[in-house]
Scaffold this motif. Structure first.
Motif, PDB file in Angstrom:
ATOM      1  N   UNK A  24       0.820  -1.217   0.000  1.00 47.09           N
ATOM      2  CA  UNK A  24       0.000   0.000   0.000  1.00 47.09           C
ATOM      3  C   UNK A  24       0.843   1.251   0.000  1.00 47.09           C
ATOM      4  N   UNK A  25       1.844   1.294   0.845  1.00 50.04           N
ATOM      5  CA  UNK A  25       2.719   2.478   0.884  1.00 50.04           C
ATOM      6  C   UNK A  25       3.451   2.684  -0.438  1.00 50.04           C
ATOM      7  N   UNK A  26       3.955   1.610  -1.012  1.00 49.58           N
ATOM      8  CA  UNK A  26       4.680   1.718  -2.282  1.00 49.58           C
ATOM      9  C   UNK A  26       3.742   2.182  -3.402  1.00 49.58           C
ATOM     10  N   UNK A  27       2.548   1.611  -3.467  1.00 48.08           N
ATOM     11  CA  UNK A  27       1.590   1.972  -4.515  1.00 48.08           C
ATOM     12  C   UNK A  27       1.114   3.414  -4.343  1.00 48.08           C
ATOM     13  N   UNK A  28       0.839   3.812  -3.107  1.00 48.22           N
ATOM     14  CA  UNK A  28       0.376   5.183  -2.886  1.00 48.22           C
ATOM     15  C   UNK A  28       1.489   6.208  -3.107  1.00 48.22           C
ATOM     16  N   UNK A  29       2.737   5.818  -2.909  1.00 47.17           N
ATOM     17  CA  UNK A  29       3.844   6.727  -3.233  1.00 47.17           C
ATOM     18  C   UNK A  29       3.880   6.997  -4.738  1.00 47.17           C
ATOM     19  N   UNK A  30       3.628   5.962  -5.543  1.00 44.99           N
ATOM     20  CA  UNK A  30       3.557   6.148  -6.997  1.00 44.99           C
ATOM     21  C   UNK A  30       2.377   7.048  -7.347  1.00 44.99           C
ATOM     22  N   UNK A  31       1.218   6.786  -6.734  1.00 43.65           N
ATOM     23  CA  UNK A  31       0.046   7.625  -7.020  1.00 43.65           C
ATOM     24  C   UNK A  31       0.300   9.073  -6.611  1.00 43.65           C
ATOM     25  N   UNK A  32       0.940   9.274  -5.476  1.00 43.47           N
ATOM     26  CA  UNK A  32       1.239  10.639  -5.032  1.00 43.47           C
ATOM     27  C   UNK A  32       2.047  11.388  -6.091  1.00 43.47           C
ATOM     28  N   UNK A  37       0.294  15.061  -5.200  1.00 40.90           N
ATOM     29  CA  UNK A  37      -0.252  15.284  -3.856  1.00 40.90           C
ATOM     30  C   UNK A  37       0.233  14.177  -2.943  1.00 40.90           C
ATOM     31  N   UNK A  38       1.018  14.533  -1.925  1.00 42.94           N
ATOM     32  CA  UNK A  38       1.567  13.501  -1.039  1.00 42.94           C
ATOM     33  C   UNK A  38       0.810  13.386   0.283  1.00 42.94           C
ATOM     34  N   UNK A  39      -0.389  13.941   0.335  1.00 44.15           N
ATOM     35  CA  UNK A  39      -1.191  13.882   1.551  1.00 44.15           C
ATOM     36  C   UNK A  39      -2.175  12.722   1.572  1.00 44.15           C
ATOM     37  N   UNK A  40      -1.949  11.708   0.748  1.00 40.10           N
ATOM     38  CA  UNK A  40      -2.828  10.539   0.744  1.00 40.10           C
ATOM     39  C   UNK A  40      -2.777   9.898   2.133  1.00 40.10           C
ATOM     40  N   UNK A 118     -13.196   6.266  -5.706  1.00 32.44           N
ATOM     41  CA  UNK A 118     -12.623   7.552  -6.110  1.00 32.44           C
ATOM     42  C   UNK A 118     -11.132   7.390  -6.346  1.00 32.44           C
ATOM     43  N   UNK A 119     -10.596   8.296  -7.150  1.00 32.77           N
ATOM     44  CA  UNK A 119      -9.160   8.334  -7.409  1.00 32.77           C
ATOM     45  C   UNK A 119      -8.794   9.754  -7.809  1.00 32.77           C
ATOM     46  N   UNK A 120      -7.531  10.066  -7.776  1.00 33.60           N
ATOM     47  CA  UNK A 120      -7.091  11.360  -8.276  1.00 33.60           C
ATOM     48  C   UNK A 120      -7.511  11.505  -9.731  1.00 33.60           C
ATOM     49  N   UNK A 121      -8.081  12.642 -10.078  1.00 33.05           N
ATOM     50  CA  UNK A 121      -8.604  12.838 -11.437  1.00 33.05           C
ATOM     51  C   UNK A 121      -7.519  12.731 -12.501  1.00 33.05           C
TER      52      UNK A 121
END
Length: 160
Positions: A24-32, A37-40, A118-121
């Motif tokens: 989760x942390x690795x995937x959300x770092x990519x999404x950020x 936006x790094x406030x996920x 939902x996801x980042x647009x």
């Protein structure tokens, strides 16, 4: 993907929970990076906080028994489900893991239930996935200044 099997995740198992937290942390770092936006919230979530979330969890397991990705959801309005997270280990990116997990959840687990996510647009891979799997795009919204989120649903639209 024939080399992956979908099954429920048991977050009471320490090794499973640690793998899910790491992925989760690795995937959300990519999404950020993708959405700027790094406030996920999940990026700052501790292992214990993740385990305490009232969610149902599915994992995609490799033939070697490693977790390649996961999907988690909680209750939504009108008996529906809100997908809370869909994460793939970056080493498994672009190999159909997210599609497999989401298809399984929609077709086997959350059958005939309204589903929202939902996801980042500007998260093109996620937006493409949800569109390809025929989720309907709802209104975009901005939970914090500078971040635009896209909403998707199947069945009755989940409100945001």
């Amino acid at each position: 993907m024939s080399d992956l099997r979908i099954r429920p995740l048991d977050l009471t198992d320490d090794a499973t929970a640690a793998a899910v937290h790491r992925i989760g942390r690795a995937a959300y770092a990519v999404e950020a990076g993708l959405i700027g936006f790094d406030g996920i919230p999940a990026l700052r979530e501790s292992l214990d906080e993740m385990r305490a979330r009232p969610l149902d969890w599915l994992g995609a397991y490799s033939s070697a028994g490693a977790v390649a990705g996961f999907l988690a959801w909680g209750p939504g309005p009108d008996g529906g489900a809100e997908i809370d997270r869909l994460c793939v280990d970056p080493g498994w990116f672009r190999r159909g893991v997210a599609s497999l997990l989401l298809r399984h959840a929609l077709d086997e687990v959350l059958v005939d239930r309204p589903v929202t996510v939902t996801t980042g647009a500007v998260n093109t891979p996620a937006v493409t996935l949800y569109t390809r799997l025929e989720l309907t795009r709802g209104p975009d919204f901005s939970p914090v200044p500078g971040l635009v989120m896209a909403s998707f649903h199947r069945g009755r639209a989940g409100g945001r």
